[in-house]
Design an enzyme around this catalytic site. Structure first.
Site, PDB file in Angstrom:
ATOM      1  N   ARG A  53       8.776  -8.991  28.189  1.00 56.14           N
ATOM      2  CA  ARG A  53       8.923  -9.293  26.260  1.00 56.14           C
ATOM      3  C   ARG A  53       8.829 -10.673  26.498  1.00 56.14           C
ATOM      4  NH1 ARG A  53      11.833  -7.584  23.307  1.00 56.14           N
ATOM      5  NH2 ARG A  53      12.170  -4.996  24.103  1.00 56.14           N
ATOM      6  N   TYR A 105     -11.444 -13.659   7.059  1.00 59.80           N
ATOM      7  CA  TYR A 105     -11.758 -13.211   7.540  1.00 59.80           C
ATOM      8  C   TYR A 105     -10.841 -11.639   7.203  1.00 59.80           C
ATOM      9  CZ  TYR A 105     -10.311  -9.064  10.632  1.00 59.80           C
ATOM     10  OH  TYR A 105     -10.936  -7.864  11.567  1.00 59.80           O
ATOM     11  N   ASP A 177      -6.957 -21.986  10.520  1.00 51.20           N
ATOM     12  CA  ASP A 177      -7.454 -20.566  12.047  1.00 51.20           C
ATOM     13  C   ASP A 177      -9.142 -21.921  12.899  1.00 51.20           C
ATOM     14  OD1 ASP A 177      -9.261 -18.699  12.719  1.00 51.20           O
ATOM     15  OD2 ASP A 177      -8.416 -17.218  11.359  1.00 51.20           O
ATOM     16  N   LYS A 202     -11.779 -13.509  20.211  1.00 55.79           N
ATOM     17  CA  LYS A 202     -13.914 -14.400  20.163  1.00 55.79           C
ATOM     18  C   LYS A 202     -14.593 -15.649  21.135  1.00 55.79           C
ATOM     19  CE  LYS A 202     -12.798 -11.710  16.872  1.00 55.79           C
ATOM     20  NZ  LYS A 202     -13.422 -10.794  16.098  1.00 55.79           N
TER      21      LYS A 202
HETATM   22  C1  LIG Z   1     -11.528 -16.250  11.983  1.00 59.51           C
HETATM   23  C2  LIG Z   1     -10.569 -14.964  12.429  1.00 59.51           C
HETATM   24  N1  LIG Z   1      -9.176 -15.046  12.208  1.00 59.51           N
HETATM   25  C3  LIG Z   1      -8.680 -13.965  12.938  1.00 59.51           C
HETATM   26  C4  LIG Z   1      -9.151 -12.752  13.348  1.00 59.51           C
HETATM   27  C5  LIG Z   1      -8.251 -11.610  13.588  1.00 59.51           C
HETATM   28  O1  LIG Z   1      -8.788 -11.921  15.196  1.00 59.51           O
HETATM   29  P1  LIG Z   1      -8.126  -9.916  15.803  1.00 59.51           P
HETATM   30  O2  LIG Z   1      -9.347  -9.250  15.622  1.00 59.51           O
HETATM   31  O3  LIG Z   1      -8.529 -10.767  17.146  1.00 59.51           O
HETATM   32  O4  LIG Z   1      -6.725  -9.559  15.306  1.00 59.51           O
HETATM   33  C6  LIG Z   1     -10.857 -12.882  13.106  1.00 59.51           C
HETATM   34  C7  LIG Z   1     -11.534 -11.520  13.117  1.00 59.51           C
HETATM   35  O5  LIG Z   1     -12.290 -11.111  13.549  1.00 59.51           O
HETATM   36  C8  LIG Z   1     -11.228 -13.288  12.948  1.00 59.51           C
HETATM   37  O6  LIG Z   1     -13.162 -13.940  12.767  1.00 59.51           O
END
Ligand SMILES: Cc1ncc(COP(=O)(O)O)c(C=O)c1O
Length: 384
Positions: A53, A105, A177, A202
């Site tokens: 961990r 998101y 992000d 992604k």
């Molecule tokens: C722009 C963005 N940030 C964060 C996330 C969250 O990521 P995760 O689905 O890997 O938890 C997403 C999920 O679709 C996203 O589109």
């Protein structure tokens, strides 16, 4: 003494940084250290690897790779993008305040409003595409400004340098992000951001076969705090998932170039189609922030949102596609098509979506790297 050639190019760093041959065997693919614990030689010695961990060699390699690609000093990977975003807030105290984009998101406001506000953290949502809104929302207790650019799904752009200047003057961390652009097309740290977040699920992974998240840091204190959160809270990325992302980043540059080329063609096709009312894509000249997008990004990527006019039109299209796959997520080699109102942004509720302009007729497409003529023909038959 042997002098190592400098490795400054993006693809060279993607393929070699953190991805050096295994010192034990020479294996060119980073080994998956599938172990929960490590044999210790002496009692009471402070060692890097004691329990998985806290640290794992495959994870260390991925963290080095992603830090290099984003131009940060260190990275910390987590079990999902949401776990990475949660980790950012894990060191906050009751009363701490965050300014965040009003179009994120949908899982992010769900975490902020339905989980973290229960611990007494406070969140203000602002339209960060105007930096003046960020400045107005900042309070004495603000610890972080959190933006997504381009936004999901409306593709609005925040001027990272302008917001970074405001944050620096007030000694607040700016977190970006960068999931939609990947470090190949956008470098938030070079533009002044303090930390970068990704859902590695992604484009970084790129093959729709693993969940993951990362925070890339610029200061030792951030990296140390996040390493502590990894160890204390435990939502770390498994060695196998780390390996999947390491494999993914090796081809990030070539994938992103193809995503971008296909994205531009699909956006042009959609904007000329009589059944499409509006297209949201920063590469189109009619995007309100096209000039800023050109300045701040080196490509436009493959995320496109478009308006079909009604829920029924959107449903018909989504059910008719054959090459595109209806599904949540984005950034994979395959074209994924989704309905933000009932999928990625369902958690916002009808009022929340209406407040930021997400309609029932909107469709979001993550254009993959299939032959673009096939993607366009598929959309054409589905729109007919
Ligand atoms: C722009 C963005 N940030 C964060 C996330 C969250 O990521 P995760 O689905 O890997 O938890 C997403 C999920 O679709 C996203 O589109």
């Amino acid at each position: 003494m042997k002098v190592k050639a400098p490795r400054s190019g993006f693809s060279t760093r993607a393929i070699h940084d953190g991805q050096e041959p295994d010192p034990l065997t020479g294996a060119v693919s980073v080994p998956i250290y599938a172990t929960s614990t490590y044999a210790q030689k002496e009692l009471g010695k402070d060692i890097r690897y004691d329990y998985a961990r806290g640290a794992n060699p495959t994870r260390d390699r991925l963290e080095a790779n992603l830090a290099s690609l984003e131009g940060g000093t260190a990275a910390r990977v987590f079990a999902s993008g949401m776990a990475a975003i949660n980790a950012l807030c894990a060191m906050f105290k009751t009363g701490d305040h965050v300014v965040c984009g009003h179009n994120l998101y949908g899982g992010v406001p769900r975490l902020f409003d339905k989980v973290l506000s229960g611990y007494g953290f406070e969140f203000t949502y602002a339209d960060t595409s105007d930096p003046a809104n960020v400045e107005r929302a900042i309070r004495k207790s603000t610890r972080m400004v959190y933006v997504e650019t381009p936004t999901n799904p409306l593709m609005a752009i925040t001027d990272i340098s302008a917001v970074a200047k405001i944050c620096k003057s007030k000694k607040i961390d700016l977190v970006v992000d960068n999931t939609f652009m990947s470090p190949f097309f956008q470098q938030p740290i070079a533009l002044g951001a303090d930390m970068v977040v990704h859902s590695t699920t992604k484009f970084l992974n790129g093959h729709s076969d693993g969940l993951g998240g990362v925070v890339v840091c610029t200061k030792n204190a951030q990296a140390d705090q996040l390493a502590f959160v990894q160890k204390a809270a435990g939502a770390i990325l498994s060695p196998f998932e780390c390996w999947l992302v390491l494999r993914g980043t090796k081809t990030l540059a070539v994938r992103m170039l193809q995503h971008d080329s296909n994205g531009r063609e699909v956006a042009e096709f959609l904007s000329a189609h009589k059944k499409v009312e509006k297209v949201f894509y920063p590469g189109l000249k009619d995007h309100p922030q096209h000039e800023l997008a050109k300045r701040q990004m080196s490509g436009f990527g493959s995320m496109i949102t478009f308006e079909t006019g009604s829920h029924a039109n959107a449903a018909k299209l989504l059910e008719r596609v054959r090459v595109c796959t209806m599904g949540e997520s984005l950034g994979g080699v395959e074209t994924l098509i989704s309905h933000p109102a009932t999928m990625t942004h369902a958690a916002l509720g009808e009022k929340g979506r209406a407040a930021i302009g997400i309609t029932d007729g909107m469709v979001r497409i993550s254009v993959g790297i299939e032959d673009v003529d096939d993607i366009i023909a598929d959309l054409d038959q589905a729109l007919a």
